[in-house]
Scaffold this motif. Structure first.
Motif, PDB file in Angstrom:
ATOM      1  N   THR A  64       5.221 -66.787  24.340  1.00 53.30           N
ATOM      2  CA  THR A  64       4.832 -65.407  24.052  1.00 53.30           C
ATOM      3  C   THR A  64       5.042 -64.545  25.295  1.00 53.30           C
ATOM      4  O   THR A  64       4.597 -64.918  26.375  1.00 53.30           O
ATOM      5  CB  THR A  64       3.338 -65.351  23.670  1.00 53.30           C
ATOM      6  OG1 THR A  64       3.093 -66.319  22.662  1.00 53.30           O
ATOM      7  CG2 THR A  64       2.934 -63.978  23.187  1.00 53.30           C
ATOM      8  N   LYS A  66       4.217 -62.059  28.116  1.00 56.32           N
ATOM      9  CA  LYS A  66       2.845 -62.015  28.644  1.00 56.32           C
ATOM     10  C   LYS A  66       2.052 -60.814  28.155  1.00 56.32           C
ATOM     11  O   LYS A  66       0.846 -60.907  27.976  1.00 56.32           O
ATOM     12  CB  LYS A  66       2.850 -62.098  30.168  1.00 56.32           C
ATOM     13  CG  LYS A  66       3.689 -61.062  30.853  1.00 56.32           C
ATOM     14  CD  LYS A  66       3.859 -61.386  32.339  1.00 56.32           C
ATOM     15  CE  LYS A  66       4.885 -60.440  32.946  1.00 56.32           C
ATOM     16  NZ  LYS A  66       5.121 -60.687  34.363  1.00 56.32           N
ATOM     17  N   CYS A  69       0.165 -61.856  25.153  1.00 63.71           N
ATOM     18  CA  CYS A  69      -0.741 -63.003  25.212  1.00 63.71           C
ATOM     19  C   CYS A  69      -2.167 -62.546  24.908  1.00 63.71           C
ATOM     20  O   CYS A  69      -2.603 -61.500  25.374  1.00 63.71           O
ATOM     21  CB  CYS A  69      -0.699 -63.653  26.599  1.00 63.71           C
ATOM     22  SG  CYS A  69       0.778 -64.640  26.859  1.00 63.71           S
ATOM     23  N   LYS A 267       0.136 -67.805  34.413  1.00 67.38           N
ATOM     24  CA  LYS A 267      -0.908 -68.223  33.487  1.00 67.38           C
ATOM     25  C   LYS A 267      -2.291 -68.077  34.130  1.00 67.38           C
ATOM     26  O   LYS A 267      -3.255 -67.700  33.483  1.00 67.38           O
ATOM     27  CB  LYS A 267      -0.656 -69.682  33.082  1.00 67.38           C
ATOM     28  CG  LYS A 267      -1.293 -70.073  31.770  1.00 67.38           C
ATOM     29  CD  LYS A 267      -0.856 -71.475  31.383  1.00 67.38           C
ATOM     30  CE  LYS A 267      -1.742 -72.039  30.291  1.00 67.38           C
ATOM     31  NZ  LYS A 267      -1.501 -73.485  30.105  1.00 67.38           N
TER      32      LYS A 267
END
Lengths: 451, 451
Positions: A64, A66, A69, A267
């Motif tokens: 996905t 970002k 997200c 992340k």
């Protein structure tokens, strides 16, 4: 300044209007035009924003992009839109998204009730996306429904924590200097490698800055720069300030920003963003009870213990009487956490009243709302088992509420006659309430906890 | 590579020994000397590490220096020490701390059983602290109990996620080039401000890199550089590679690092670190039951549903028989999550057996261990209320376990005769188990949840 909770300001609160401030010379301290070295006088500015959101987020290591997200089940870009939207003097927000994400973006706008948003198609690079956004704002485009602003803000879809203060500063500085951008100190030393992958030289850290977002420009300056600039710039460039310098000889004013401006890149940044958002919406707990005047209420004891035990949290209280007018005010001020104290005989009546009010308010559109339904039990009058059996009704009800983004849990508090033991029960209740609010985990809804 | 869970490797697992690798030519793919362009032959290297930890963490906005900020109640620096310690070929780790933190640091070493650590007093700046660490390793110091290494690693106390791979690469590169350091691409454009706070020029992002840690040096090179360098360098410098270049004409080899190398700088980084650590220790759940051969066990059904519902988590199972020899192995491989399935008649016996084994193992020294005690209930045989009353015993027991860093919760799973309803109960159980493991919140211990 830290990316913790902003002092006193709520996530979706509207700030003062720039035009109002400028007209009436009533600038708030943080938004004072002189802070940016400018005195724009009485003339209100017209301001729009362009948000390139066509990136694929390759550094995130997830499929996905970002900006899409989810954080607490809502896409990151929605938080950024919310941050821009609440600034009432930004009249248009133009978002550039790829054609394949256009439909998803439209759903996001609808679901989270975003306003003043226009979508344009993203280009193949960041610069091309911004250029498309600017074209939509330029009046020379035949099919544009937008009007040309005096100043345009350029921001990133993945910097959700931008505050009105810095937006104001870059806009005022752009008005004076033609261009302005937020900067931050460098965290790491910057070095230049030689061709063989060895250190050639390192830069003196204090002499350089990291260029962050937001940036702002006189519309005519940045639009001119994009019209002039080369294909190479559009393809490989990364810095709008550089385009304004190169093609319009405009030396941008640099404005020190807060750490809040950081860009969600990896992340780990998503994790950090989620924790910050959770922390921000956990700053206030409203204790709800159905008191009659002069009545002694066990809820008042619980409120006192919460105040004492959770000393970084603001504890307010709201009554259910008079159609919950107290509560309506607290809800309108964006409190996302409620502890509803049910008197012993009524079981769930008060919690049900509260839930109806919350459902009508749409408070849970943007953030999950935590409701802890508190019930007291005197062991002398009933066994824990019996009482729990009665209250297991909460499970079905919580399931229904979860669909509306309201996270409901039950909490059974032992109510012994012994004063000291009662205090221990209440302290335990405070710890459990704090845990439920902090984690905001939908996997625990419908549970009946015991303090 | 992402700062998510490392592929297959556990947080405290020991990697292969460098000396072994070099001697026997059995390099693991990730640690291949040729990856760093070096072939050090059969000669084992002697390697030590210096960790400056005297900073005050002013950017964090909290009074505790960031290296001592707790993550899951353990100070950040302990995670970094753990990361270095598990690399068996680093023979000494010298940590520079201020005199006021010396006692706290000694307690940390004792409490978390760190090995191969020597403490020296920090200097007033980062460079002075590193210099003090190097002095302790130099054999020319009369009171040094340490022996001089061939190569010294310099790392930061606030970069807890460093992997053996990159340590190995910088050491091998330092052996060949005299100096080496990890680098990362720049996240933001770097700009140079003019004296009046405007943009002077911006650097071409692709031509520069961020200098990160770890770095490694031939001991004689970096020690010489520190002995030669000026007070100005010691006071205001930030870059060890620069000292090696300036005073020893050593151009450091630059080694591309992973995003894991990032430095905990702001409060948001602490949030990110906590989430990453929680994620890493939540990769495996062990389902524990007391099965006899050939016996059909409800635990096997739960195990199957966990495998299906939590598909990013490794589900193993361990039996309690034979003094839990199965379990001993799983514990020694650092599994931090246990779901103990109690058969209907025994209530807590199996959970108690498991807890005894866990207590003896010291597994919870470094991380909080989650234990979910699962109990099944057939509504036809007993009411929920009765059963819960029996199981409330868990509250007192959980309190005791919490002191040993074991987070115990109960989970009552309805066991209807209807096959489909049973599957629903088990799915609900999986959701609750996942929530308890993810949040690892000690405020919820001792609760009896219902699926």
């Amino acid at each position: 300044m830290e990316p913790g909770p902003p002092s006193g300001s709520r996530p979706t609160e509207q700030g003062p209007c720039l035009s109002g401030l400028l007209g009436a010379h009533q600038a708030a301290p943080a938004s004072s035009p002189s802070a940016a070295g400018a005195e724009p006088g009485r003339c209100p500015l017209s301001v729009a924003a362009v948000l390139p959101a066509g990136g694929c987020g390759e550094r995130m290591g997830v499929p996905t992009p970002k900006q899409f997200c989810p954080i607490l089940e809502r896409p990151l870009i929605s938080y950024t839109l919310q941050a821009l939207e609440r600034v009432c003097w930004i009249k248009d927000i133009v978002v550039a998204v790829t054609s394949e994400n256009m439909e998803a973006m439209n759903s996001i706008i609808q679901k989270y009730q975003h306003k003043r948003i226009s979508l344009v198609e993203a280009g193949g690079t960041r610069h091309r996306s911004i250029f498309n956004g600017l074209k939509a704002l330029a009046e020379d485009q035949p099919d544009s429904k937008l009007s040309k602003p005096e100043v345009v803000i350029i921001h990133d879809a993945v910097r959700p924590f931008v505050e009105e203060d810095v937006l104001f500063k870059v806009v005022i500085a752009a008005k004076e200097h033609g261009a302005a951008g937020a900067i931050r100190p460098l965290v790491s030393t910057v070095i230049s490698p030689s061709a063989d992958g060895c250190l050639d030289h390192s830069l003196e850290r204090a002499r350089y800055r990291a260029s962050e977002m937001p940036q702002a420009f006189l519309f005519d300056v940045i639009y001119e720069a994009y019209q002039q600039c080369s294909d190479y710039d559009l393809e490989f460039g990364t810095e709008c300030l550089q385009l304004a310098l190169k093609y319009c000889h405009t030396n941008a004013k640099l404005v020190e920003g807060s750490p809040d401006l950081w860009k969600v890149t990896y992340k780990r940044d998503l994790y950090a963003a989620e924790s910050i958002i959770k922390e921000r919406i956990s700053q206030e707990i409203c204790v709800v009870m159905d008191t009659k005047e002069g009545e002694e209420h066990i809820g008042l004891l619980l409120e006192a213990v919460l105040k004492c035990e959770l000393n970084h949290v603001k504890i307010t209280s709201g009554a259910l009487q008079h159609a919950g007018s107290d509560l309506q005010r607290i809800i309108s001020e964006q409190c996302y956490n409620f502890v509803c104290v049910n008197v012993m005989t009524s079981d769930f009546q008060d919690t049900q009243k509260l839930l109806s009010i919350l459902e009508e308010s749409n408070l849970s559109t943007l953030y999950p709302v935590v409701v802890v339904s508190v019930h007291f039990l005197d062991f002398k009058l009933a066994t824990l088992g019996q009482k729990m059996e009665n209250l297991m009704w909460i499970r079905g009800f919580a399931k229904e509420m979860k669909r509306r983004n309201i996270l409901l849990c039950g909490l059974l508090v032992c109510y012994p006659q012994d004063e000291q033991k009662l205090q221990e029960s209440l302290k335990q209740a405070a710890i459990i309430i704090a845990a439920l609010i902090k984690e905001r985990n939908s996997g625990l809804v419908g549970q009946l906890l015991v303090a």
